[in-house]
Design a protein around this motif. Structure first.
Motif, PDB file in Angstrom:
ATOM      1  N   GLY A 169       0.811  27.157 -18.844  1.00  0.00           N
ATOM      2  CA  GLY A 169      -0.539  27.493 -18.395  1.00  0.00           C
ATOM      3  C   GLY A 169      -0.831  27.042 -16.975  1.00  0.00           C
ATOM      4  O   GLY A 169      -1.840  27.450 -16.391  1.00  0.00           O
ATOM      5  N   LEU A 170       0.031  26.221 -16.411  1.00  0.00           N
ATOM      6  CA  LEU A 170      -0.182  25.717 -15.054  1.00  0.00           C
ATOM      7  C   LEU A 170      -0.229  26.853 -14.035  1.00  0.00           C
ATOM      8  O   LEU A 170      -1.134  26.925 -13.210  1.00  0.00           O
ATOM      9  N   GLU A 171       0.716  27.771 -14.130  1.00  0.00           N
ATOM     10  CA  GLU A 171       0.784  28.874 -13.165  1.00  0.00           C
ATOM     11  C   GLU A 171      -0.466  29.741 -13.201  1.00  0.00           C
ATOM     12  O   GLU A 171      -1.067  30.030 -12.161  1.00  0.00           O
ATOM     13  N   SER A 172      -0.898  30.157 -14.391  1.00  0.00           N
ATOM     14  CA  SER A 172      -2.066  31.041 -14.486  1.00  0.00           C
ATOM     15  C   SER A 172      -3.345  30.330 -14.062  1.00  0.00           C
ATOM     16  O   SER A 172      -4.201  30.917 -13.392  1.00  0.00           O
ATOM     17  N   ALA A 200      -9.593  32.335  -5.890  1.00  0.00           N
ATOM     18  CA  ALA A 200     -10.965  31.969  -5.510  1.00  0.00           C
ATOM     19  C   ALA A 200     -11.000  31.321  -4.124  1.00  0.00           C
ATOM     20  O   ALA A 200     -11.878  31.607  -3.320  1.00  0.00           O
ATOM     21  N   THR A 201     -10.041  30.466  -3.836  1.00  0.00           N
ATOM     22  CA  THR A 201      -9.935  29.796  -2.532  1.00  0.00           C
ATOM     23  C   THR A 201      -8.480  29.896  -2.072  1.00  0.00           C
ATOM     24  O   THR A 201      -7.657  29.073  -2.453  1.00  0.00           O
ATOM     25  N   PRO A 202      -8.156  30.912  -1.255  1.00  0.00           N
ATOM     26  CA  PRO A 202      -6.750  31.185  -0.927  1.00  0.00           C
ATOM     27  C   PRO A 202      -5.993  30.043  -0.240  1.00  0.00           C
ATOM     28  O   PRO A 202      -4.835  29.827  -0.514  1.00  0.00           O
ATOM     29  N   ASP A 203      -6.614  29.288   0.642  1.00  0.00           N
ATOM     30  CA  ASP A 203      -5.895  28.238   1.363  1.00  0.00           C
ATOM     31  C   ASP A 203      -6.135  26.843   0.800  1.00  0.00           C
ATOM     32  O   ASP A 203      -6.013  25.848   1.515  1.00  0.00           O
ATOM     33  N   VAL A 204      -6.455  26.773  -0.476  1.00  0.00           N
ATOM     34  CA  VAL A 204      -6.716  25.470  -1.081  1.00  0.00           C
ATOM     35  C   VAL A 204      -5.408  24.659  -1.123  1.00  0.00           C
ATOM     36  O   VAL A 204      -4.365  25.161  -1.524  1.00  0.00           O
ATOM     37  N   PRO A 205      -5.465  23.413  -0.658  1.00  0.00           N
ATOM     38  CA  PRO A 205      -4.256  22.586  -0.724  1.00  0.00           C
ATOM     39  C   PRO A 205      -4.061  22.013  -2.131  1.00  0.00           C
ATOM     40  O   PRO A 205      -5.025  21.787  -2.860  1.00  0.00           O
ATOM     41  N   VAL A 206      -2.814  21.804  -2.485  1.00  0.00           N
ATOM     42  CA  VAL A 206      -2.487  21.220  -3.788  1.00  0.00           C
ATOM     43  C   VAL A 206      -1.717  19.931  -3.541  1.00  0.00           C
ATOM     44  O   VAL A 206      -0.729  19.913  -2.801  1.00  0.00           O
ATOM     45  N   TYR A 216      13.457  14.696 -13.991  1.00  0.00           N
ATOM     46  CA  TYR A 216      13.395  15.690 -12.911  1.00  0.00           C
ATOM     47  C   TYR A 216      13.105  17.087 -13.458  1.00  0.00           C
ATOM     48  O   TYR A 216      12.453  17.880 -12.803  1.00  0.00           O
ATOM     49  N   ARG A 217      13.542  17.384 -14.664  1.00  0.00           N
ATOM     50  CA  ARG A 217      13.317  18.702 -15.270  1.00  0.00           C
ATOM     51  C   ARG A 217      11.825  19.024 -15.332  1.00  0.00           C
ATOM     52  O   ARG A 217      11.397  20.118 -14.990  1.00  0.00           O
ATOM     53  N   SER A 218      11.011  18.041 -15.711  1.00  0.00           N
ATOM     54  CA  SER A 218       9.568  18.250 -15.804  1.00  0.00           C
ATOM     55  C   SER A 218       8.957  18.466 -14.423  1.00  0.00           C
ATOM     56  O   SER A 218       8.078  19.306 -14.246  1.00  0.00           O
ATOM     57  N   VAL A 219       9.425  17.709 -13.441  1.00  0.00           N
ATOM     58  CA  VAL A 219       8.937  17.860 -12.075  1.00  0.00           C
ATOM     59  C   VAL A 219       9.303  19.243 -11.536  1.00  0.00           C
ATOM     60  O   VAL A 219       8.482  19.934 -10.930  1.00  0.00           O
ATOM     61  N   ALA A 220      10.535  19.671 -11.773  1.00  0.00           N
ATOM     62  CA  ALA A 220      10.998  20.972 -11.275  1.00  0.00           C
ATOM     63  C   ALA A 220      10.211  22.119 -11.905  1.00  0.00           C
ATOM     64  O   ALA A 220       9.851  23.079 -11.215  1.00  0.00           O
ATOM     65  N   LYS A 221       9.923  22.024 -13.204  1.00  0.00           N
ATOM     66  CA  LYS A 221       9.143  23.075 -13.865  1.00  0.00           C
ATOM     67  C   LYS A 221       7.724  23.150 -13.299  1.00  0.00           C
ATOM     68  O   LYS A 221       7.183  24.228 -13.081  1.00  0.00           O
ATOM     69  N   ALA A 222       7.129  21.989 -13.052  1.00  0.00           N
ATOM     70  CA  ALA A 222       5.772  21.971 -12.503  1.00  0.00           C
ATOM     71  C   ALA A 222       5.749  22.541 -11.085  1.00  0.00           C
ATOM     72  O   ALA A 222       4.891  23.361 -10.749  1.00  0.00           O
ATOM     73  N   ILE A 223       6.697  22.158 -10.250  1.00  0.00           N
ATOM     74  CA  ILE A 223       6.743  22.670  -8.877  1.00  0.00           C
ATOM     75  C   ILE A 223       7.020  24.165  -8.871  1.00  0.00           C
ATOM     76  O   ILE A 223       6.446  24.914  -8.071  1.00  0.00           O
ATOM     77  N   ALA A 224       7.865  24.638  -9.777  1.00  0.00           N
ATOM     78  CA  ALA A 224       8.130  26.079  -9.859  1.00  0.00           C
ATOM     79  C   ALA A 224       6.864  26.840 -10.258  1.00  0.00           C
ATOM     80  O   ALA A 224       6.578  27.911  -9.717  1.00  0.00           O
ATOM     81  N   GLY A 225       6.088  26.288 -11.190  1.00  0.00           N
ATOM     82  CA  GLY A 225       4.821  26.913 -11.573  1.00  0.00           C
ATOM     83  C   GLY A 225       3.832  26.942 -10.422  1.00  0.00           C
ATOM     84  O   GLY A 225       3.121  27.930 -10.213  1.00  0.00           O
ATOM     85  N   ILE A 226       3.795  25.860  -9.645  1.00  0.00           N
ATOM     86  CA  ILE A 226       2.914  25.811  -8.471  1.00  0.00           C
ATOM     87  C   ILE A 226       3.340  26.875  -7.463  1.00  0.00           C
ATOM     88  O   ILE A 226       2.510  27.599  -6.912  1.00  0.00           O
ATOM     89  N   GLN A 227       4.613  26.991  -7.240  1.00  0.00           N
ATOM     90  CA  GLN A 227       5.115  27.958  -6.262  1.00  0.00           C
ATOM     91  C   GLN A 227       4.816  29.395  -6.702  1.00  0.00           C
ATOM     92  O   GLN A 227       4.388  30.216  -5.906  1.00  0.00           O
ATOM     93  N   ARG A 228       5.035  29.696  -7.978  1.00  0.00           N
ATOM     94  CA  ARG A 228       4.783  31.060  -8.472  1.00  0.00           C
ATOM     95  C   ARG A 228       3.301  31.411  -8.470  1.00  0.00           C
ATOM     96  O   ARG A 228       2.938  32.577  -8.454  1.00  0.00           O
ATOM     97  N   SER A 229       2.428  30.409  -8.469  1.00  0.00           N
ATOM     98  CA  SER A 229       0.989  30.680  -8.506  1.00  0.00           C
ATOM     99  C   SER A 229       0.451  31.168  -7.168  1.00  0.00           C
ATOM    100  O   SER A 229      -0.678  31.634  -7.100  1.00  0.00           O
TER     101      SER A 229
END
Length: 137
Positions: A83-86, A94-100, A110-123
């Motif tokens: 659900g992180l990506e969606s 809503a705010t295109p240049d919002v920093p994360v 590291y697996r959990s970190v990589a999955k979270a960063i991948a979701g952030i990137q795909r969003s």
């Protein structure tokens, strides 16, 4: 040393003998093949300690956190990794240049970190900061 070509006794052959050069290049190639894997495996990393830095923007950033149990949070509200990506995608539209700001517990796999960063990137996030704790010095 020159060899006679048969024309006259004073003429010398001026061709370079490349066999020794090829031998040296092969020895260097073998040396590099042997040492490169040893150098790559010798890197030891002890991350999240850095000097403190000031934020670059005035827009309130979204904070994505991964705790020691690999649970993902957006601004202190727990979300699933799927659900992180969606959720971030709707906030980014809503705010295109919002920093994360992304922060993860030091002991999280590291697996959990990589999955979270991948979701952030795909969003569609374009500004991502990785938050670490200051070293104290």
């Amino acid at each position: 040393m020159g060899f006679s070509t048969g024309k006259s006794a004073g003429d010398l052959n001026s061709e370079i003998n490349v066999t020794p050069m090829v031998d040296v290049m092969l020895v260097l190639l073998v040396a590099f093949i042997i040492t490169i894997p040893a150098v790559q495996n010798a890197v030891k990393i002890n991350l999240p300690k850095t000097a403190a830095t000031a934020p670059l923007t005035e827009v309130k950033p979204i904070t994505v956190s991964v705790d020691s149990d690999s649970k993902v949070y957006i601004n202190k509200q727990e979300v699933s990794v799927e659900g992180l990506e969606s959720d971030l995608k709707s906030r980014v539209t809503a705010t295109p240049d919002v920093p994360v700001n992304f922060q993860a517990d030091e002991g999280v796999p590291y697996r959990s970190v990589a999955k979270a960063i991948a979701g952030i990137q795909r969003s569609g996030v374009t500004k991502l900061s990785v938050v670490t704790s200051p070293t104290g010095g």
